[in-house]
Design a protein around this motif. Structure first.
Motif, PDB file in Angstrom:
ATOM      1  N   ASP A 118       8.209   0.558  -6.664  1.00 28.65           N
ATOM      2  CA  ASP A 118       7.369  -0.486  -7.240  1.00 28.65           C
ATOM      3  C   ASP A 118       7.751  -0.713  -8.698  1.00 28.65           C
ATOM      4  OD1 ASP A 118       5.884  -1.095  -4.982  1.00 28.65           O
ATOM      5  OD2 ASP A 118       4.238   0.254  -5.480  1.00 28.65           O
ATOM      6  N   ALA A 119       7.263  -1.802  -9.260  1.00 28.20           N
ATOM      7  CA  ALA A 119       7.562  -2.151 -10.645  1.00 28.20           C
ATOM      8  C   ALA A 119       7.137  -1.035 -11.596  1.00 28.20           C
ATOM      9  CB  ALA A 119       6.855  -3.450 -11.018  1.00 28.20           C
ATOM     10  N   PRO A 120       7.874  -0.853 -12.687  1.00 30.41           N
ATOM     11  CA  PRO A 120       7.605   0.266 -13.599  1.00 30.41           C
ATOM     12  C   PRO A 120       6.206   0.264 -14.195  1.00 30.41           C
ATOM     13  CG  PRO A 120       9.753  -0.693 -14.053  1.00 30.41           C
ATOM     14  CD  PRO A 120       9.078  -1.599 -13.069  1.00 30.41           C
ATOM     15  N   SER A 121       5.620  -0.903 -14.379  1.00 29.91           N
ATOM     16  CA  SER A 121       4.302  -0.959 -15.018  1.00 29.91           C
ATOM     17  C   SER A 121       3.150  -0.792 -14.041  1.00 29.91           C
ATOM     18  CB  SER A 121       4.128  -2.294 -15.754  1.00 29.91           C
ATOM     19  OG  SER A 121       4.258  -3.383 -14.849  1.00 29.91           O
ATOM     20  N   ARG A 122       3.447  -0.694 -12.751  1.00 29.76           N
ATOM     21  CA  ARG A 122       2.353  -0.606 -11.784  1.00 29.76           C
ATOM     22  C   ARG A 122       1.707   0.770 -11.776  1.00 29.76           C
ATOM     23  NH1 ARG A 122       0.837   0.516  -6.548  1.00 29.76           N
ATOM     24  NH2 ARG A 122      -0.579  -1.034  -5.636  1.00 29.76           N
ATOM     25  N   GLY A 123       2.515   1.818 -11.913  1.00 29.01           N
ATOM     26  CA  GLY A 123       1.962   3.165 -11.853  1.00 29.01           C
ATOM     27  C   GLY A 123       1.460   3.506 -10.458  1.00 29.01           C
ATOM     28  N   SER A 193       9.336  -1.251   6.269  1.00 35.13           N
ATOM     29  CA  SER A 193       8.401  -0.223   6.723  1.00 35.13           C
ATOM     30  C   SER A 193       8.380   0.960   5.755  1.00 35.13           C
ATOM     31  CB  SER A 193       8.759   0.242   8.141  1.00 35.13           C
ATOM     32  OG  SER A 193      10.096   0.737   8.198  1.00 35.13           O
ATOM     33  N   ASP A 194       8.632   0.687   4.493  1.00 38.15           N
ATOM     34  CA  ASP A 194       8.630   1.725   3.467  1.00 38.15           C
ATOM     35  C   ASP A 194       7.201   1.959   2.984  1.00 38.15           C
ATOM     36  OD1 ASP A 194       8.920   3.367   1.266  1.00 38.15           O
ATOM     37  OD2 ASP A 194      10.578   2.241   0.386  1.00 38.15           O
ATOM     38  N   PRO A 195       6.626   3.153   3.225  1.00 39.04           N
ATOM     39  CA  PRO A 195       5.241   3.400   2.825  1.00 39.04           C
ATOM     40  C   PRO A 195       5.071   3.661   1.331  1.00 39.04           C
ATOM     41  CG  PRO A 195       6.172   5.389   3.777  1.00 39.04           C
ATOM     42  CD  PRO A 195       7.214   4.313   3.928  1.00 39.04           C
ATOM     43  N   GLU A 196       6.175   3.791   0.603  1.00 40.87           N
ATOM     44  CA  GLU A 196       6.110   4.128  -0.814  1.00 40.87           C
ATOM     45  C   GLU A 196       6.040   2.917  -1.730  1.00 40.87           C
ATOM     46  OE1 GLU A 196       6.415   7.777  -2.141  1.00 40.87           O
ATOM     47  OE2 GLU A 196       5.298   7.438  -0.288  1.00 40.87           O
ATOM     48  N   ILE A 197       6.084   1.708  -1.173  1.00 40.96           N
ATOM     49  CA  ILE A 197       6.050   0.503  -1.990  1.00 40.96           C
ATOM     50  C   ILE A 197       4.917  -0.408  -1.537  1.00 40.96           C
ATOM     51  CG2 ILE A 197       8.516   0.575  -2.516  1.00 40.96           C
ATOM     52  CD1 ILE A 197       8.927  -1.532  -0.325  1.00 40.96           C
ATOM     53  N   THR A 198       4.570  -1.373  -2.379  1.00 42.08           N
ATOM     54  CA  THR A 198       3.516  -2.338  -2.077  1.00 42.08           C
ATOM     55  C   THR A 198       4.016  -3.741  -2.394  1.00 42.08           C
ATOM     56  OG1 THR A 198       2.564  -2.254  -4.302  1.00 42.08           O
ATOM     57  CG2 THR A 198       1.746  -0.631  -2.679  1.00 42.08           C
ATOM     58  N   PRO A 199       3.479  -4.772  -1.740  1.00 39.18           N
ATOM     59  CA  PRO A 199       3.911  -6.143  -2.059  1.00 39.18           C
ATOM     60  C   PRO A 199       3.690  -6.498  -3.527  1.00 39.18           C
ATOM     61  CG  PRO A 199       2.750  -6.099   0.041  1.00 39.18           C
ATOM     62  CD  PRO A 199       2.588  -4.733  -0.557  1.00 39.18           C
ATOM     63  N   ASP A 200       2.534  -6.117  -4.063  1.00 38.22           N
ATOM     64  CA  ASP A 200       2.254  -6.407  -5.477  1.00 38.22           C
ATOM     65  C   ASP A 200       3.222  -5.664  -6.387  1.00 38.22           C
ATOM     66  OD1 ASP A 200       0.512  -7.295  -7.799  1.00 38.22           O
ATOM     67  OD2 ASP A 200       0.309  -5.119  -7.973  1.00 38.22           O
ATOM     68  N   GLY A 201       3.478  -4.403  -6.066  1.00 34.71           N
ATOM     69  CA  GLY A 201       4.383  -3.617  -6.895  1.00 34.71           C
ATOM     70  C   GLY A 201       5.789  -4.175  -6.904  1.00 34.71           C
ATOM     71  N   ILE A 202       6.257  -4.672  -5.778  1.00 40.70           N
ATOM     72  CA  ILE A 202       7.591  -5.272  -5.721  1.00 40.70           C
ATOM     73  C   ILE A 202       7.604  -6.588  -6.499  1.00 40.70           C
ATOM     74  CG2 ILE A 202       9.297  -6.317  -4.184  1.00 40.70           C
ATOM     75  CD1 ILE A 202       9.191  -3.216  -4.197  1.00 40.70           C
ATOM     76  N   ALA A 203       6.608  -7.437  -6.298  1.00 40.33           N
ATOM     77  CA  ALA A 203       6.580  -8.743  -6.958  1.00 40.33           C
ATOM     78  C   ALA A 203       6.585  -8.618  -8.480  1.00 40.33           C
ATOM     79  CB  ALA A 203       5.361  -9.529  -6.498  1.00 40.33           C
TER      80      ALA A 203
END
Length: 245
Positions: A118-123, A193-203
């Motif tokens: 996920d994006a660095p600022s998401r935490g 199907s990666d459980p370690e990421i989220t749509p918001d975190g990627i965007a």
């Protein structure tokens, strides 16, 4: 505290891909790439403290400190040839922070490719670094069955779990400022199907690469790149062409 940059191919090429491993990982994870990576690239890998030749070195206090050491080691190379940084999972954040530091001292970065992060600022609110050994091993085993088999051996679990736990501490206590950016071309690769990421975190990666951030979506889980790195290769070609082609 120190890091090593290890060469993984024995050829000379126009550009160098530097791989930043996941939590608990080492450059050896990417060694199979040496036989399939396009001849456009050489392959090198970052060895973090606490593993391989640095087994007895203490862990970094945080990801920015680890990235500062990586940038110091990579600066001479980045001044001499195009260097592309590829980071997977935790390595995605280390690569991002390393790119920031290289750019900050005037060393160009030809491109940044990240996967499974996920994006660095998401935490994150997860705290696996505080879990029991059994819980941590089970969590890791869900992501990669091969690792589950390794950690099922008590002697190997005692050897590897402290390093994995230290790396998870780095990941789970890291959060970049929203305005922390890189100027190099950036591609973010995500498994469906990666459980370690989220749509918001990627965007939200686009906030950190305002000069050009593209997204690639593939089939597979957190470690699908290990069995099929072809999409990563296409991304490396893409960012190299953008910068120096």
């Amino acid at each position: 505290m120190t890091v090593h940059i290890d060469t993984l191919t024995e050829r000379s090429a126009a550009a160098v891909v530097v791989v930043f491993p996941h939590a608990g990982g080492s450059p050896r994870f990417f060694a199979p790439w040496s036989s399939s990576l396009p001849e456009t690239f050489e392959l090198a890998g970052v060895t973090y403290p606490g593993r391989d030749a640095l087994l007895d070195a203490p862990s970094a206090p945080d990801i920015p400190a680890l990235a500062a050491d990586c940038a110091a080691e990579l600066a001479p190379l980045a001044r001499s040839r195009p260097v592309l940084l590829f980071g997977h999972s935790m390595g995605g954040h280390v690569a991002f922070e390393t790119a920031r530091r290289l750019e900050g001292i005037g060393c160009p970065v030809a491109g940044l490719v990240v996967s499974g992060a996920d994006a660095p600022s998401r935490g994150t609110i997860e705290r696996w670094h505080l879990a029991s050994d059994v819980e941590l091993a089970d969590h890791i085993g869900e992501l990669d069955p091969k690792i589950r088999a390794v950690l099922a051996e008590p002697a190997l679990a005692r050897m590897f779990l402290p390093t994995i736990r230290a790396d998870y501490h780095l990941v789970e206590t890291y959060r970049a400022d929203p305005w922390a950016t890189v100027s190099c071309p950036t591609v973010v690769v995500s498994g469906d199907s990666d459980p370690e990421i989220t749509p918001d975190g990627i965007a939200r990666w686009i906030e950190h690469a305002p000069g050009g951030c593209r997204f690639r979506f593939t089939r597979g889980g957190h470690f699908s790149l290990a069995t099929d790195p072809s999409e990563i290769y296409r991304c490396l070609d893409e960012v190299l062409g953008t910068r120096v082609g």
